[in-house]
Design a protein around this motif. Sequence first.
Motif, PDB file in Angstrom:
ATOM      1  N   THR A 121      86.203  45.103  95.721  1.00 44.35           N
ATOM      2  CA  THR A 121      85.661  45.759  94.527  1.00 44.35           C
ATOM      3  C   THR A 121      85.021  44.730  93.601  1.00 44.35           C
ATOM      4  O   THR A 121      83.820  44.728  93.405  1.00 44.35           O
ATOM      5  CB  THR A 121      86.733  46.577  93.773  1.00 44.35           C
ATOM      6  OG1 THR A 121      87.812  45.719  93.402  1.00 44.35           O
ATOM      7  CG2 THR A 121      87.229  47.730  94.608  1.00 44.35           C
ATOM      8  N   ASP A 122      85.829  43.827  93.058  1.00 42.05           N
ATOM      9  CA  ASP A 122      85.349  42.866  92.076  1.00 42.05           C
ATOM     10  C   ASP A 122      84.263  41.946  92.637  1.00 42.05           C
ATOM     11  O   ASP A 122      83.201  41.773  92.030  1.00 42.05           O
ATOM     12  CB  ASP A 122      86.511  42.010  91.551  1.00 42.05           C
ATOM     13  CG  ASP A 122      87.622  42.834  90.936  1.00 42.05           C
ATOM     14  OD1 ASP A 122      87.320  43.859  90.296  1.00 42.05           O
ATOM     15  OD2 ASP A 122      88.801  42.453  91.094  1.00 42.05           O
ATOM     16  N   MET A 123      84.528  41.352  93.797  1.00 43.91           N
ATOM     17  CA  MET A 123      83.575  40.391  94.363  1.00 43.91           C
ATOM     18  C   MET A 123      82.294  41.090  94.817  1.00 43.91           C
ATOM     19  O   MET A 123      81.199  40.556  94.656  1.00 43.91           O
ATOM     20  CB  MET A 123      84.201  39.603  95.521  1.00 43.91           C
ATOM     21  CG  MET A 123      85.426  38.764  95.149  1.00 43.91           C
ATOM     22  SD  MET A 123      85.175  37.504  93.878  1.00 43.91           S
ATOM     23  CE  MET A 123      85.906  38.282  92.431  1.00 43.91           C
ATOM     24  N   LEU A 124      82.414  42.292  95.369  1.00 44.80           N
ATOM     25  CA  LEU A 124      81.224  43.017  95.822  1.00 44.80           C
ATOM     26  C   LEU A 124      80.363  43.477  94.641  1.00 44.80           C
ATOM     27  O   LEU A 124      79.133  43.421  94.711  1.00 44.80           O
ATOM     28  CB  LEU A 124      81.608  44.199  96.705  1.00 44.80           C
ATOM     29  CG  LEU A 124      82.165  43.836  98.081  1.00 44.80           C
ATOM     30  CD1 LEU A 124      82.533  45.092  98.853  1.00 44.80           C
ATOM     31  CD2 LEU A 124      81.195  42.972  98.876  1.00 44.80           C
ATOM     32  N   ALA A 125      80.991  43.925  93.554  1.00 41.51           N
ATOM     33  CA  ALA A 125      80.223  44.322  92.362  1.00 41.51           C
ATOM     34  C   ALA A 125      79.474  43.118  91.801  1.00 41.51           C
ATOM     35  O   ALA A 125      78.285  43.213  91.463  1.00 41.51           O
ATOM     36  CB  ALA A 125      81.139  44.926  91.305  1.00 41.51           C
ATOM     37  N   ALA A 126      80.153  41.980  91.719  1.00 41.45           N
ATOM     38  CA  ALA A 126      79.516  40.760  91.218  1.00 41.45           C
ATOM     39  C   ALA A 126      78.360  40.339  92.123  1.00 41.45           C
ATOM     40  O   ALA A 126      77.277  39.975  91.647  1.00 41.45           O
ATOM     41  CB  ALA A 126      80.546  39.640  91.109  1.00 41.45           C
ATOM     42  N   HIS A 127      78.587  40.387  93.410  1.00 48.99           N
ATOM     43  CA  HIS A 127      77.559  40.000  94.385  1.00 48.99           C
ATOM     44  C   HIS A 127      76.311  40.878  94.247  1.00 48.99           C
ATOM     45  O   HIS A 127      75.178  40.380  94.343  1.00 48.99           O
ATOM     46  CB  HIS A 127      78.132  40.084  95.798  1.00 48.99           C
ATOM     47  CG  HIS A 127      77.172  39.670  96.855  1.00 48.99           C
ATOM     48  ND1 HIS A 127      76.860  38.344  97.083  1.00 48.99           N
ATOM     49  CD2 HIS A 127      76.430  40.399  97.726  1.00 48.99           C
ATOM     50  CE1 HIS A 127      75.968  38.284  98.062  1.00 48.99           C
ATOM     51  NE2 HIS A 127      75.698  39.515  98.474  1.00 48.99           N
ATOM     52  N   ALA A 128      76.511  42.160  93.985  1.00 49.87           N
ATOM     53  CA  ALA A 128      75.391  43.100  93.893  1.00 49.87           C
ATOM     54  C   ALA A 128      74.415  42.759  92.767  1.00 49.87           C
ATOM     55  O   ALA A 128      73.244  43.120  92.844  1.00 49.87           O
ATOM     56  CB  ALA A 128      75.917  44.530  93.702  1.00 49.87           C
ATOM     57  N   VAL A 129      74.897  42.055  91.745  1.00 57.08           N
ATOM     58  CA  VAL A 129      74.028  41.727  90.600  1.00 57.08           C
ATOM     59  C   VAL A 129      73.729  40.236  90.485  1.00 57.08           C
ATOM     60  O   VAL A 129      73.116  39.800  89.520  1.00 57.08           O
ATOM     61  CB  VAL A 129      74.629  42.252  89.271  1.00 57.08           C
ATOM     62  CG1 VAL A 129      74.745  43.767  89.298  1.00 57.08           C
ATOM     63  CG2 VAL A 129      75.960  41.584  88.961  1.00 57.08           C
ATOM     64  N   GLY A 130      74.175  39.454  91.445  1.00 56.45           N
ATOM     65  CA  GLY A 130      73.883  38.022  91.430  1.00 56.45           C
ATOM     66  C   GLY A 130      74.771  37.200  90.523  1.00 56.45           C
ATOM     67  O   GLY A 130      74.446  36.058  90.190  1.00 56.45           O
ATOM     68  N   PRO A 157      83.468  34.209  97.726  1.00 53.10           N
ATOM     69  CA  PRO A 157      83.619  33.824  96.324  1.00 53.10           C
ATOM     70  C   PRO A 157      83.056  32.420  96.106  1.00 53.10           C
ATOM     71  O   PRO A 157      83.048  31.601  97.025  1.00 53.10           O
ATOM     72  CB  PRO A 157      85.127  33.868  96.102  1.00 53.10           C
ATOM     73  CG  PRO A 157      85.748  33.814  97.449  1.00 53.10           C
ATOM     74  CD  PRO A 157      84.738  34.320  98.420  1.00 53.10           C
ATOM     75  N   ASP A 158      82.597  32.170  94.897  1.00 56.15           N
ATOM     76  CA  ASP A 158      82.142  30.825  94.547  1.00 56.15           C
ATOM     77  C   ASP A 158      83.322  29.893  94.327  1.00 56.15           C
ATOM     78  O   ASP A 158      83.201  28.681  94.471  1.00 56.15           O
ATOM     79  CB  ASP A 158      81.272  30.878  93.285  1.00 56.15           C
ATOM     80  CG  ASP A 158      79.985  31.641  93.544  1.00 56.15           C
ATOM     81  OD1 ASP A 158      79.125  31.103  94.260  1.00 56.15           O
ATOM     82  OD2 ASP A 158      79.852  32.780  93.059  1.00 56.15           O
TER      83      ASP A 158
END
Length: 177
Positions: A121-130, A157-158
């Motif tokens: 959830t968290d990582m995929l949402a972040a990834h979707a917006v760069g 993750p970074d």
Amino acid sequence: MNIEAVFIDRDGTIGGNGHFVHPKDFSLYPFSKEALQLLKEKNIKIFVCTNQHRISRGEASIHDFYEEFQLLGFDDAFICPHSPDDGCTCHKPEPGMLLEASRKHNVDLEKTVFIGDVGATDMLAAHAVGAMKVLVLTGWGHSSLQEYRDKWADTNPDFIAEDLMEAVRWVLRQCEQ
């Protein structure tokens, strides 16, 4: 690097155990207030970004959560009250809450960091917006990396942090680069 804002998940990231806990019963991790304060001292906006589908079941109100986050010093709160099956655009991993924050606060999402404990959830949402992605190992963090890694296998993750404090220290180091 100029980091404009940090998005932070609630359950399993700032406190609790990863499961729903009503705001009146929610306990922060001992380091969470200090971690949030470190970001505020650097003039980095802090936004909570949380799925809370129990609101749709009547188990809590959105006001209960807004009040909790205001008391903790967040600059704003983005809360999805919908059930995962509602098909809304705000329920993580959908990026709707991040996009709303960007519009409302004029934030460049590529200059933000998302700290959360759930890869799917968290990582995929972040990834979707760069946004940069920091997975904490509290809450669901360990299981996100192990038994649920297949649900977000194409996203890395970074940084992986033991907890919110280590994540915030990493964010502050990025600001110095």
